[in-house]
Write an enzyme that holds these catalytic residues in place. Structure first.
Site, short mmCIF file in Angstrom:
data_model
loop_
_atom_site.label_atom_id
_atom_site.label_comp_id
_atom_site.label_asym_id
_atom_site.label_seq_id
_atom_site.Cartn_x
_atom_site.Cartn_y
_atom_site.Cartn_z
N LYS A 160 0.84 -1.20 0.00
CA LYS A 160 0.00 0.00 0.00
C LYS A 160 0.87 1.24 0.00
O LYS A 160 0.64 2.18 -0.77
CB LYS A 160 -0.93 0.00 1.23
CG LYS A 160 -2.10 -0.93 1.09
CD LYS A 160 -2.85 -1.10 2.41
CE LYS A 160 -3.90 -2.20 2.27
NZ LYS A 160 -4.41 -2.71 3.54
N GLN A 201 -5.17 -1.44 9.52
CA GLN A 201 -5.07 -2.78 8.94
C GLN A 201 -5.74 -3.80 9.87
O GLN A 201 -5.48 -3.84 11.07
CB GLN A 201 -3.59 -3.14 8.72
CG GLN A 201 -3.35 -4.45 8.03
CD GLN A 201 -3.76 -4.47 6.55
OE1 GLN A 201 -3.83 -3.44 5.90
NE2 GLN A 201 -4.07 -5.64 6.04
N ASP A 209 -11.55 2.85 3.80
CA ASP A 209 -12.00 1.46 3.73
C ASP A 209 -13.52 1.38 3.55
O ASP A 209 -14.05 0.33 3.17
CB ASP A 209 -11.67 0.73 5.04
CG ASP A 209 -10.41 -0.12 4.96
OD1 ASP A 209 -10.12 -0.65 3.87
OD2 ASP A 209 -9.74 -0.25 6.00
N1 GUN Z 1 -6.94 -6.63 5.91
C1 GUN Z 1 -7.09 -7.36 4.76
N2 GUN Z 1 -7.76 -6.63 3.84
C2 GUN Z 1 -8.03 -5.43 4.40
C3 GUN Z 1 -8.67 -4.26 3.93
O1 GUN Z 1 -9.17 -4.17 2.80
N3 GUN Z 1 -8.74 -3.23 4.82
C4 GUN Z 1 -8.23 -3.31 6.07
N4 GUN Z 1 -8.35 -2.24 6.88
N5 GUN Z 1 -7.62 -4.39 6.54
C5 GUN Z 1 -7.52 -5.44 5.71
#
Ligand code: GUN
Length: 297
Positions: A54, A98, A121
């Site tokens: 990311k 996350q 998100d």
């Molecule tokens: N962990 C795995 N995929 C995601 C996601 O799309 N967002 C977040 N915040 N955590 C994750």
């Protein structure tokens, strides 16, 4: 006839290019640099890889990337204080915590502490409610990526029968809301659905997000249907290694479907691309600027 294979890698690269163009214009015309903060608690190796990717992709499109890594034993109060700081930081337009979080932290409480306008998100309860009532919201990244690919395949989705398999808060439920917003006739199927093959056979669009390796079979698919596979499952190989498969049995579905996403290389790459898209959207909204076209619903 065999299905069109939807190339998620190439599609995601196009989305990132659009994002980069918009970021460059924001900088040149307004002196604004969109900023994304990612919070990672603990040392989970898979989460570390996601967070690193990311950060890398955020920088590549010209945005500011900030990572906040904290030890597993961080208290809830400390984490909430960090989120509060990010909420009030004008250089940060998107915040992502996350998941999963360690057990002693209440994920719902933590997610709902994020300013909904910075919730890239789309998991905050306000954004869930806005999406469910057809209002402007932040849209969860994976369903947004699926919708972009479906719009690209079909143009208008109006009146099509869509079956979403899986009812998670992160994919299934928001996906169904988005498809309803496109005037599809939506069926939400799940592990208790009776005669799932028969339900899926009616679908012009199948979105599989159920977490069961290769569950959807070719003889469930209406000829010409579009099949979107959100699953990412690791299967053991005979040689001791592993391979990734989706929730769709690709080999039996591809000859019947009109279009299909592979695993890997289908939906997966779209998720981070849509996170970047959401960050630009959040930045434009925060600054009362027009939203980038084609990057949101
Ligand atoms: N962990 C795995 N995929 C995601 C996601 O799309 N967002 C977040 N915040 N955590 C994750």
């Amino acid at each position: 006839m065999s299905a069109t294979v939807i190339d998620g890698k190439a599609f995601a690269a196009e989305v990132r290019e659009k994002v980069a163009g918009h970021v460059a214009r924001l900088k040149a015309d307004h002196g604004i640099i969109p900023g994304l903060a990612v919070v990672l608690i603990g040392e989970d190796p898979a989460s570390s890889v996601y967070v690193r990717n990311k950060g890398k992709q955020t920088r590549e499109v010209g945005m500011k990337s900030v990572e906040h890594r904290r030890d597993t034993d961080i208290s809830e109060a400390e984490l909430l204080a960090l989120i509060d700081d990010l909420n009030t930081d004008d250089s940060i337009h998107g915040i992502l915590v996350q998941l999963p979080l360690p057990d002693h932290l209440d994920a719902e409480l933590v997610i709902n502490a994020i300013d909904p306008a910075k919730d890239v998100d789309g998991f905050h309860i306000s954004n869930v409610g806005l999406l469910g009532t057809g209002q402007k919201s932040m849209v969860p990244c994976t369903p947004l990526g699926c919708l972009m690919m479906l719009r690209d395949q079909h143009g208008s989705l109006s009146g099509l029968n869509a079956v979403v398999i899986g009812r998670s808060n992160i994919v299934g439920k928001p996906m169904a809301q988005l498809l309803l917003g496109e005037s599809c006739t939506v069926t939400m199927a799940h592990s208790r659905t009776r005669d799932l093959p028969e339900v899926v056979r009616r679908a012009d669009i199948v979105v599989a997000a159920v977490g069961r390796p290769q569950m959807v079979q070719g003889d469930w698919i209406k000829p010409g249907a579009t099949v979107i596979d959100v699953g990412i499952n690791r299967l053991a190989k005979e040689d001791g290694g592993t391979r990734l498969v989706g929730d769709v049995d690709y080999d039996s579905c591809a000859p019947v479907a009109g279009a299909i996403t592979p695993v890997p290389g289908g939906v997966g790459p779209m998720t981070i691309a849509c996170l970047l898209a959401n960050t630009v959207t959040a930045c434009c909204r925060a600054n009362d600027l027009p939203e980038p076209e084609g990057l949101t619903v």
